[in-house]
Scaffold this motif. Sequence first.
Motif, PDB file in Angstrom:
ATOM      1  N   ASP B 342       0.835  -1.200   0.000  1.00  0.00           N
ATOM      2  CA  ASP B 342       0.000   0.000   0.000  1.00  0.00           C
ATOM      3  C   ASP B 342       0.871   1.253   0.000  1.00  0.00           C
ATOM      4  O   ASP B 342       0.585   2.228  -0.706  1.00  0.00           O
ATOM      5  CB  ASP B 342      -0.916   0.005   1.232  1.00  0.00           C
ATOM      6  CG  ASP B 342      -1.885  -1.169   1.236  1.00  0.00           C
ATOM      7  OD1 ASP B 342      -2.210  -1.662   0.145  1.00  0.00           O
ATOM      8  OD2 ASP B 342      -2.295  -1.581   2.327  1.00  0.00           O
ATOM      9  N   VAL B 343       1.938   1.225   0.798  1.00  0.00           N
ATOM     10  CA  VAL B 343       2.856   2.369   0.840  1.00  0.00           C
ATOM     11  C   VAL B 343       3.451   2.603  -0.547  1.00  0.00           C
ATOM     12  O   VAL B 343       3.454   3.733  -1.062  1.00  0.00           O
ATOM     13  CB  VAL B 343       3.981   2.118   1.867  1.00  0.00           C
ATOM     14  CG1 VAL B 343       5.001   3.245   1.823  1.00  0.00           C
ATOM     15  CG2 VAL B 343       3.406   1.974   3.259  1.00  0.00           C
ATOM     16  N   LEU B 344       3.912   1.529  -1.165  1.00  0.00           N
ATOM     17  CA  LEU B 344       4.542   1.663  -2.485  1.00  0.00           C
ATOM     18  C   LEU B 344       3.532   2.145  -3.525  1.00  0.00           C
ATOM     19  O   LEU B 344       3.876   2.914  -4.426  1.00  0.00           O
ATOM     20  CB  LEU B 344       5.162   0.323  -2.901  1.00  0.00           C
ATOM     21  CG  LEU B 344       6.317  -0.151  -2.009  1.00  0.00           C
ATOM     22  CD1 LEU B 344       6.768  -1.542  -2.412  1.00  0.00           C
ATOM     23  CD2 LEU B 344       7.479   0.820  -2.043  1.00  0.00           C
ATOM     24  N   ASP B 345       2.290   1.699  -3.409  1.00  0.00           N
ATOM     25  CA  ASP B 345       1.243   2.158  -4.325  1.00  0.00           C
ATOM     26  C   ASP B 345       1.072   3.668  -4.228  1.00  0.00           C
ATOM     27  O   ASP B 345       1.000   4.378  -5.238  1.00  0.00           O
ATOM     28  CB  ASP B 345      -0.090   1.476  -4.011  1.00  0.00           C
ATOM     29  CG  ASP B 345      -0.130   0.036  -4.501  1.00  0.00           C
ATOM     30  OD1 ASP B 345       0.820  -0.362  -5.192  1.00  0.00           O
ATOM     31  OD2 ASP B 345      -1.099  -0.674  -4.180  1.00  0.00           O
ATOM     32  N   PHE B 346       0.984   4.143  -2.994  1.00  0.00           N
ATOM     33  CA  PHE B 346       0.778   5.584  -2.813  1.00  0.00           C
ATOM     34  C   PHE B 346       1.999   6.380  -3.292  1.00  0.00           C
ATOM     35  O   PHE B 346       1.851   7.448  -3.889  1.00  0.00           O
ATOM     36  CB  PHE B 346       0.460   5.905  -1.351  1.00  0.00           C
ATOM     37  CG  PHE B 346      -0.974   5.678  -0.997  1.00  0.00           C
ATOM     38  CD1 PHE B 346      -1.976   6.450  -1.580  1.00  0.00           C
ATOM     39  CD2 PHE B 346      -1.345   4.706  -0.096  1.00  0.00           C
ATOM     40  CE1 PHE B 346      -3.309   6.252  -1.266  1.00  0.00           C
ATOM     41  CE2 PHE B 346      -2.672   4.496   0.230  1.00  0.00           C
ATOM     42  CZ  PHE B 346      -3.658   5.265  -0.351  1.00  0.00           C
ATOM     43  N   LEU B 347       3.189   5.851  -3.021  1.00  0.00           N
ATOM     44  CA  LEU B 347       4.386   6.532  -3.505  1.00  0.00           C
ATOM     45  C   LEU B 347       4.366   6.589  -5.028  1.00  0.00           C
ATOM     46  O   LEU B 347       4.659   7.613  -5.637  1.00  0.00           O
ATOM     47  CB  LEU B 347       5.645   5.816  -3.007  1.00  0.00           C
ATOM     48  CG  LEU B 347       5.916   5.848  -1.504  1.00  0.00           C
ATOM     49  CD1 LEU B 347       7.198   5.081  -1.187  1.00  0.00           C
ATOM     50  CD2 LEU B 347       6.013   7.266  -0.973  1.00  0.00           C
TER      51      LEU B 347
END
Lengths: 284, 410
Positions: B342-347
């Motif tokens: 999820d973090v990587l998606d938002f980044l």
Amino acid sequence: MRLVAAELVESRQILPGQWLQSFHAPELASGSRAGQFVHVRTGDCSGLVLRRPFSINTADPGTGIVTLHFRTVGRGTEWMTRVREGERLDMLGPLGRPFEVDPRSRHLLLIAGGLGMAGVRMLADEAIRDGRQVTILFGALSAAHVYPSNLLPDEVEYVVATDDGSLGHHGYVTELVQEYEAWADQAFACGPHPMLARLAALAVGRRDRLGVAKLGRKRGAGKADPLGSTTARRKSFLQVSMEQTMGCAVGACLGCTVIGVEGPLRVCREGPVFAAEEIAWPAL
Amino acid sequence: MTPKKAKSPKQVLIRFGDMRVGTDSNRSKRTPTVRKAKGAIEPADRFKAPAGRPRVETGGSAVADLGAPTAARPTLAVQAALDRIDLSVDLAPARGAPDHGGLVLDNPILVASGTFGYGVEYGEVVDVQRIGAICCKGTTLRPRAGNPPPRVTETPGGMLNAIGLQNPGVDAVIEKYGPIWQGWKVPVIVNVAGESIEDYVEVARRLDGVPGVAGIELNISCPNVGKGGLQFAIDRDAARAVTAAVRRATDLPLLVKLSPNVTDVRPIAKAIEEAGADAICAINTLSGLAVSADRTRAFLGNTYGGLSGPAIKPVALRIVYEVAQVVSIPIVAIGGVTNLDDVLDFLACGAVAVQVGTAIFADPELPVRLGDELRADCLRRGLDSYRSLIGTALPKRTGAPSAKGAEYRP
């Protein structure tokens, strides 16, 4: 408060839809007091994002066994009934403030409605350990829903009321209270909100009605303990264990409030046990 | 770097009576109070299921982590490489170096307002100093009692809350928590809410210069209060006015939190940027409703509640994606972050930092772990910094932002 991996050692259905699960969690068993609760994480696979709070039903520091007694009310509790022995559940606890028993109290009256037994069950153990006499008044829908007496310590007096009269007193458990009011030094209750409200109303003015003498030195006469303090609770005749839908269980989200006389109270932090005077009860 | 990875030789536990001492370098980073709490947790083996019993994953990775909080403990060489990876981020780059009023975080994982209280509540179970930054509970000028209970309920893949901005008021917050925050390494960003522009300005003015307050997150998007809050986030001119007014009142780094409850978020984000905000946070909760069990009324005391959790992640991604294409200030993404993906998606959608919210309730250690996992992921990719992960999913054009896709929006 800490995160604990509690291993399920036994799970059984003790009443229709009600389960008693034993977990091996020495940290919880030795560090918790009656009235406190744990926040149990459910499986991620089910799309459930919140933990589930449960009163600690019993805790045995000797064996490291903690038991939880719950009813299947939704997907989280249903998931818990499917957990198998040997699996470990992520529990956050012990949380909340415990029941406060006045050291001078000899006779404790425990009043439980339905699943409220889970809230006061551990207090019976603690009180008997401390040499007090315990009477449990228990109210249920019918005989089929009465908490099995073999799960209680032998020393307690167990009085049952059922709504349909199929066992014990025919009527609400609150109707039994008057008989024991004079006997009891303190009362502790857990159950549906209307039951607690009724008990709170019955407890008002008890001291004057019964002519109970104030024991002990009149220390700081006229100076009342602040509402909600441990000392104030210890002096209170009726303490109730409340429930509310809960988010974080550590006091961060302010989700689990009940309305107190001085404003909102967090069930997870100021509670789940409150002195009856702290709560703004609805008019009956 | 999964938690089940074989223990490294460094993870030797020496037993002195009841005291266990881990001989690793990692532990030295912890604060003494937390070390005490962690040290009390027994190793995993103690709870290992007896042989022969089926072992089923209970889903939560924290369960596997619990017994050995540093199970993924790297060797010294790997640790040195991990330490070299730069996860720091400045959320107020326009203000220059930190001593000129910037907001530099050690890592880009923050905790979202309302889910972490004032940072002290989770202190017994989480090492709060290792979080990127803490956004505290919404703070108003005067004390607020909040909404009537019940205030929270679970929904599929998320939760509804209607706390109603219960808080003791800005003065009490400063008095009670300011001294605590001052002693912390982790920056604390105070979430500010109000009913009028004057309220916002006054709260910001009182927070200005308070030691321990690292920034202001302007909550113009709370859906759970009758008056104030949301009205500023749904109107471009109102958002511009309140941002500009607060900007004039304080030198603190200023973040503005967007609401998803709007038709098109882009003009609002643009207006907020022009009004002088240092960064944009997106998104606040989506307005929702739950019905009581007997179906005679709404479940929540406030009737409406704000939806958060994994359920809103796609909405948050869409809004971050849109905002990232129209503004050049940093974007802090919020909405359903539960794991590193999820973090990587938002980044990838253009956020420079991420706030973890609802997931903290189930897994209090998640924010700290996400920071570690992001660091490990950078090492695995051979990156010195996570910055090259930002904006990779955005359209590869530098021209004017496209209006394409607007017709598909509800």
